[in-house]
Design a protein around this motif. Structure first.
Motif, short mmCIF file in Angstrom:
data_model
loop_
_atom_site.label_atom_id
_atom_site.label_comp_id
_atom_site.label_asym_id
_atom_site.label_seq_id
_atom_site.Cartn_x
_atom_site.Cartn_y
_atom_site.Cartn_z
N GLN A 1 -2.53 -4.58 -3.18
CA GLN A 1 -1.52 -3.91 -2.37
C GLN A 1 -0.16 -4.05 -3.03
OE1 GLN A 1 -2.49 -3.93 1.96
NE2 GLN A 1 -3.17 -6.00 1.50
N THR B 1 -3.95 -1.49 2.40
CA THR B 1 -5.34 -1.18 2.73
C THR B 1 -5.45 -0.77 4.20
OG1 THR B 1 -5.81 -3.45 3.34
CG2 THR B 1 -6.22 -2.86 1.03
N HIS C 1 1.26 0.88 -1.48
CA HIS C 1 -0.14 0.99 -1.08
C HIS C 1 -0.51 -0.19 -0.18
CE1 HIS C 1 -4.44 1.29 -1.16
NE2 HIS C 1 -4.54 0.11 -1.74
N ALA D 1 -3.93 4.43 -3.33
CA ALA D 1 -4.42 3.33 -4.19
C ALA D 1 -3.99 3.50 -5.65
CB ALA D 1 -5.94 3.25 -4.09
N PRO E 1 -4.81 5.21 2.63
CA PRO E 1 -4.99 4.22 1.57
C PRO E 1 -5.82 4.72 0.38
CG PRO E 1 -5.23 3.17 3.70
CD PRO E 1 -5.08 4.65 3.96
N TYR F 1 -7.91 -0.83 -5.30
CA TYR F 1 -7.72 -0.65 -3.85
C TYR F 1 -7.15 -1.90 -3.18
CZ TYR F 1 -8.62 0.44 1.03
OH TYR F 1 -8.46 0.67 2.38
N VAL G 1 -10.27 6.35 -7.16
CA VAL G 1 -9.78 5.23 -6.34
C VAL G 1 -10.00 3.97 -7.17
CG1 VAL G 1 -10.10 3.89 -4.22
CG2 VAL G 1 -10.38 6.38 -4.18
#
Ligand SMILES: C[S@@+](CC[C@H](N)C(=O)[O-])C[C@H]1O[C@@H](n2cnc3c(N)ncnc32)[C@H](O)[C@@H]1O
Length: 244
Positions: free
Chosen positions: A175, A193, A191, A150, A146, A172, A169
């Protein structure tokens, strides 16, 4: 949306030149860690989701698996698998992971190597894997980490001289899809988490048995200087779980 990038002529050509395509599992940077997570394959019925060239299918057979099914969306990948990793014990099927359905108790082991970050939902996959596994069966998968997925750029933040400053990053907790650049082509990845990966497994009824964020092998670190940068952020996440 299912994007079948691996059937794109130029992308496939590039992918075919990667170390993991040419040398198989020993050319795959995360294999040393993935291998440690695998169960005993003797007499097992195995499903490989997103099998690509079929290296893991062949490994399962070499380790004594009774029968292996490898599914993949890409005909080009499967044609190559049938050419270089063929066995009477392996059945390759052209099918999207999102669309597979098998009866309960069809498999003892389900594996997937670096395919789930191409899927929008992990929840769906988890419950389907849970359903088709036998009680006590194993589920082992790797995905791009992840922290790696991200940002759609999937690249280092560099200074004017091109020196790698840090791995960015951002976003995050947003998603969903990311249009990334991989092998010089635009590729859609999803993406998710760490919470999503872990809680989907737990919600589906799995007991998580191990989690690894693999570091490069010592020999790789010694022989390939750029590999030192792989110690600055995780690229892969590998999880193993058991159906209780
Ligand atoms: C990075 S390759 C990994 C191949 C192989 N598992 C390995 O580790 O060598 C990702 C594979 O996932 C397949 N794939 C991507 N999305 C898929 C989907 N929705 N359904 C089935 N296969 C998919 C691609 O065609 C490709 O063969």
């Amino acid at each position: 949306m299912k994007e079948n990038k691996y059937d794109n002529e130029s992308f496939f050509k590039q992918y075919s030149q990667m170390a993991r395509s040419v040398s198989g599992l020993k050319g795959a940077g995360e294999w040393h860690a993935f291998q440690k997570m695998l169960p005993d394959f003797h007499g097992k019925r195995v499903l490989d989701l997103g099998c690509g060239f079929g290296w893991h299918c062949r490994y399962a057979v070499e380790q004594g698996a009774a029968h292996v099914i490898g599914i993949d969306l890409s005909e080009k990948m499967l044609n190559k698998a049938k050419e270089i990793n063929n066995s009477p014990l392996i059945e390759y099927k052209c099918l999207a992971i999102e669309d597979f359905t098998y009866e309960p108790d069809s498999f003892d082991v389900v594996i997937s190597s670096l395919a789930f970050h191409y899927l929008e939902s992990f929840d769906n996959i988890c419950s389907k894997v849970y359903q088709c596994l036998t009680t006590g069966g194993s589920f082992i998968f790797s995905v791009e980490h992840p922290i790696f997925t991200a940002q759609s750029g999937q690249n280092w933040y560099v200074d004017e001289q091109g020196k790698r400053l840090h791995w960015p990053v951002d976003n995050y907790f947003s998603q969903g899809n990311r249009t990334t650049t991989f092998l010089g082509e635009q590729v859609i990845k999803y993406h998710k988490t760490l919470t999503t990966y872990i809680n989907s497994l737990i919600r589906s009824g799995f007991e998580i048995t191990a989690l690894i964020e693999p570091e490069p092998k010592k020999t790789m670190l010694e022989n390939v200087p750029e590999m030192q940068d792989e110690l600055r952020r995780p690229m892969f996440l590998i999880v193993s779980a058991v159906k209780k």
